[in-house]
Structures are given as structure tokens and as C-alpha cells.
Design an enzyme around this catalytic site. Structure first.
Site, PDB file in Angstrom:
ATOM      1  CG  ASP B 159      35.530  37.603  40.465  1.00 42.19           C
ATOM      2  OD1 ASP B 159      34.965  37.188  39.440  1.00 42.19           O
ATOM      3  OD2 ASP B 159      36.752  37.673  40.582  1.00 42.19           O
ATOM      4  CG  HIS B 272      41.813  40.668  36.776  1.00 44.97           C
ATOM      5  ND1 HIS B 272      42.178  40.163  38.013  1.00 44.97           N
ATOM      6  CD2 HIS B 272      41.067  39.706  36.189  1.00 44.97           C
ATOM      7  CE1 HIS B 272      41.699  38.941  38.129  1.00 44.97           C
ATOM      8  NE2 HIS B 272      41.013  38.635  37.039  1.00 44.97           N
TER       9      HIS B 272
END
Lengths: 308, 308
Positions: B159, B272
Site C-alpha cells: 500500500d 479499508h
RNA sequence: AGACACCUUUUCCG
DNA sequence: CGGAAAAGGTGTCT
């Protein structure tokens, strides 16, 4: 805590050690030395005082190590004498040369010392270890009969070998009574044969109620049982402690199946140390391995195909 | 050899990782992580090619590991209630106190939750094992994977993010084994960081022969590879289909160079969405981005100057 | 790195 | 055939 940190920061950071222009391996060594130095200090600190306010865990096995492993071959007597830095070069001076004297060293100084005096022996190794210090093996020779042999015990000796390893191999089993077994395969490994020797011995003893003293010169086999390596591998689905597959599960499984019904002591003996029964096994295994027309070791072939 | 060195210098030196002012344990963790990263990369390199000009030996078993385990003691009922960070302190409030209620936690948040509701139980283990940790035996529930994971695959999550975009940014890489990498720059874009995360992950895996499952939450990166956008841009001289210049050619080029020798599957995961490994990357990237003293992203600055 | 085992080659001595 | 030395390697584990 802060004191430790300040000490760590006393080490010059890597960029001050001069490997911004990495031309030689020596710079690489400094980079490694720097990292090991920090980890080593942390490791010592944590071992000494594992619980401070911020609890931290650092696991470094004792066999973490680094070294520069350049080899120097000193040829004291050969076609050409001197110091060589590669074995092919040195071999050319030595191979087939009557009365050759040569030896390898880790430093040039030692090699030169050998050239002047061919009786020179190796000095201590220059390897740097971090982590737990390796247990010092000071006592020279292992005591002969410090082991309590039970009364009426059945004495068995086993050995196995493979010519070329992997290559044609055989196993030998000798009982103190003189009974013996042997067998072989046209392609197998030394450890498979050591293992199979034990299995054959125990299969021959099935139903035996007296205690059994089984002697082998293979740490692999003896530790596999006495240190419960095999059971741990089996529990993890035949995986070693590092997660990679354990070898020879087929044979280990057969061995584990034999254990519950017998009262066995696994005893490690040094190979080629004059034990007559061990020598007999060795001879048996060796001569079997050299016989023509041996069958396939299907278990070995299968594992080899899987890994390929 | 030189290539390896250049890659090592891509790691920000320790002074950029923010432990010039070592006030908290987190900085210590970064120091260790830095050392482990360098050693791990060297280890991979030596394993792949043990004999180059200067012969060097470095042995680090991959199960070396480290973690930071700060404990918070929440005392809900005792002489004095509240949160204590050392057991002697907490013990004083609790020992011999009738009806005491207390519990230890690894994060302050959890400890506070316990204070409000003493029936609170530990959440999933939040222990961070960074380094060469043994593969976790996560038997349990896997998300319903519509994807076929190959046997023995290496699982990697990446990420990246930039605060303000463009702004200070960081990347994070987490392996299923617990190993992790991170880095950041003082001015960059989110997509550059997503891209760099993937590059760093694959560089760490150079020489790996097992299949690799690489997870990213960036459509830009995943589609760039799986739909061959990047190759098309490169073929056209880093121009998009409408003729305007494609962005970040420097990073795409580095990424494309890494692909041929590896068996990689790029898998897009929703960001998320509760995936713990993805969250870990996110956290890593974010905390790195917020560190002081990050270096320049020279590639970004150059491209900006060109377009301006 | 260490440990055990298994080998291959060369040389030397009985 | 038996003993010794030197070098190179594999099979296995920690």
C-alpha cells in the site's frame, strides 16, 4: 533504555563507513558488520535485562554469523609452489604430483607461514557470531561406557551408506548374537539407508519384550528420535521448524509406527572409531551397495520427482 | 554486485527513519527493521549467487524475528484505577484489594475500552512480528476467496499513500510471514507510492521461484500490469492512447524490469475493507509518511519540472 | 556457522 | 588389503 540508545548512536551510521562508492567487497563487509553490531548489542542487552518499560523481543539464533571466506591455497611441494587463490589453480600444481604438500587457509599470513614450515596448523576461525555463544566443546573424547545398559538387553548395531551419495546404497544390521540383515538399492541417499537400517532392525525385533539397545552412528537418526524431531515434523505435517518440508517422511513414519510396542534406547556411536560391531555393519552395507542388480528405492525416486 | 548495492541505497539511511531523537520504543523498532532489511536483502542475494569476486558468507535463518510488546495494565477496580505501564505500579493498586478487576493489553485503546466496560476481552492478537518470522499457522477463516491461490504461494500486500496528494508520502509492504518494508518521501503522489510499494516488494523477492500473490488496493497499479497498460505506454514511448505523456515512467520501467523472472499474480483488494494485512500496509505507509526528515522523491521533482 | 553421516579425487606409508 | 594426509562435494538437522 535511553542509555542503550545513546550507545547505539555512538556507532557511526552506515553512510559514514564509506560505502557510498561500493567498489569492493570490503565495503559490503562494513555494511554487514554495522548491522550485526547493532543487533548484537541489542541482543546482549535484552538477554541481560529482558523486561524494561518497553518490552521488546529480539530472536537471533546463535548460528547467525558472517565472515569473509576467501581461501588461500598454500602449495609447499608441487609442480609450482606458492599461494593460489582458487582450487582449480592449486589442483593443477598438486594433482598426480608425487609427494605433494598443500593446505588451505583463510588468511594470506597463515598460508605464508605454512610455506615456510609445512607443519603449521590452522589457527582459530575468524568467523564472527552473533546471538547465543556456541556451547564450548572442550572435552576431547567422549567416555566409553558411561551408559547404563539394562540387564538382558538386546544389542543391535545399524549402519547405512550410499556410494557417491546419492548413488547405489545399502544398509546393514548386526545383532550381538551374530544374526545379520542387509539390503540395498540402486539409487538412494546415505540418510535414507541409515534410517532404513534402523527400521529393518526393529521390524525383525517385533514382539520382543526385552529392552533393546540400538546403536547407530547417524546423528540424523538418533536425534530424530531422542530429540523428538520426527514427532515434531509429523505434528506439523512433515514440515521443519523453518516451514520447509522435512525429508524422508515415508521412512520416519514407518519408524514411528514401530516404536510404541518396543522398549528401545537409541545410542549414538562414533563411526570408524574401532567399534567392531559398527565396522561389521559398515562392511555389510558397503558390500551390499556394490552388488549388481539392486532394486529401485521407490520412496526416493518419488520424493525427487516431487521436488523437481 | 553493483546493482545490489544500488538497491540497498534505495533504503533510506537510518537518520531518515526518524530515530535521531530516540524518545520512544518505536524508534528502536525502526532501527532494528532497518538492519534486518539490509541483512535480508544481502541474504537473498548471496543465496542466489554465493560465489562472486569477493567471496563472502552471511548466514541468517529466516526465522530471526523481533517485535515490540509494550504492555498496558488497565485497573478497573483497585486502590487507584486507571492505566499503568509497568506491572509493579499496577500490582500496588491491585494486590490484596478485594474485588480487584484488571487486565493487560497491548494497546492503550484496548486498555481504555476495558476501563469503560470491564467485560471487554482481548481483540485479535496485535503483536507485530517484523523480521524473518516463522510462517503463522493461521488456521481459521479465510475470506471467501474467489481467487485460486497456488500452492506454496508467497503472499504479499502493498500500500502507499501521500498526505495531501501531492504531499509527504510513504509506502508499506507486508509479507504473510510478517516481514515488512517501508519508506517515504517529503513530496510525492499517492500513485507513485502505490507503485513504489510494489517495486520494493518484488525487489525483495528477487530470485524467488515460488508463485507470488501480490495484493494492492490500487486499480492504477493492478490494471497497469494485468491489462498491459504499462507495456502499451512503453511501446508508444510513454504516451497514453490519447498521445499525452503517461505518468511515472521511471517507476513503471523499474517494475516492468522485475516481472520477467518472477511468477506473479496481481490481485486487487478493496482498501479499508478489514483485510488485516492490507491495514498493516496502510498503517506502515501512513506512519512513515508522517515522519520528519524524509528524503526527496527525485523522480517526482524531475517530472514536475519537465511539465512546468 | 556448527554437528553427524556419506562419498569422489590425489598423495604418502605399511 | 590395512593405516595416514590433503582437496572437493552431497544428505540432513539446529
Amino acid at each position: 533504555m535511553h542509555k542503550l540508545f545513546n550507545r547505539l548512536f555512538c556507532l557511526p551510521p552506515p553512510c559514514f563507513l564509506g560505502y557510498r562508492a561500493p567498489e569492493t567487497g570490503g565495503n559490503m563487509l562494513q555494511l554487514i558488520r554495522y548491522c550485526f553490531n547493532i543487533l548484537h548489542r541489542l541482543h546482549i542487552y535484552f538477554k541481560k535485562q529482558p523486561n524494561f518499560d518497553t518490552q521488546m523481543f529480539l530472536y537471533i539464533p546463535f548460528f547467525c554469523s558472517y565472515s569473509l571466506t576467501m581461501k588461500f591455497y598454500a602449495v609447499a611441494r608441487g609442480r609450482r609452489t606458492g599461494i593460489f587463490t582458487s582450487w582449480p589453480d592449486a589442483e593443477r600444481q598438486v594433482k598426480g604430483f608425487a609427494g605433494a604438500r598443500f593446505k588451505s587457509f583463510k588468511t594470506k599470513q597463515e598460508a605464508l607461514a605454512f610455506l615456510e614450515d609445512p607443519s603449521y596448523t590452522n589457527s582459530a576461525s575468524s568467523t564472527k557470531n552473533i546471538g547465543f555463544a556456541p556451547p564450548k566443546k572442550k572435552s576431547g573424547h567422549r567416555q566409553p561406557a558411561d551408559y547404563e545398559y539394562p540387564e538382558n538387553a538386546v544389542m543391535v548395531y545399524t549402519d547405512g551408506g550410499a556410494i557417491g551419495n546419492p548413488g547405489p546404497g545399502g544398509y546393514g544390521v548386526v545383532f550381538e548374537t551374530g544374526e545379520s540383515f542387509s539390503g540395498g538399492f540402486n539409487l538412494t541417499t546415505n540418510n535414507r539407508m541409515e534410517l532404513l537400517a534402523v527400521i529393518v532392525a526393529l521390524e525383525a525385533l517385533e514382539g520382543e519384550t526385552r529392552p533393546i539397545c540400538l546403536h547407530s552412528d547417524s546423528r540424523y537418526v538418533v536425534n530424530g528420535i531422542t530429540k523428538n524431531w520426527a514427532k515434531a515434523w509429523k505434528r506439523r505435517g512433515w514440515k521443519k521448524s523453518d516451514g520447509t518440508p522435512a525429508m524422508n517422511p515415508d521412512l520416519w513414519q514407518r519408524l514411528l509406527d514401530l516404536l510404541p510396542d518396543l522398549d528401545i534406547r537409541f545410542i549414538w556411536v562414533k563411526g570408524h572409531a574401532g567399534n567392531p560391531l559398527n565396522e561389521a555393519c559398515d562392511h555389510l552395507a558397503n558390500s551390499t551397495a556394490r552388488m549388481p542388480g539392486l532394486p529401485d528405492d521407490t520412496g526416493y525416486l518419488k520424493s525427487r520427482k516431487n521436488s523437481a
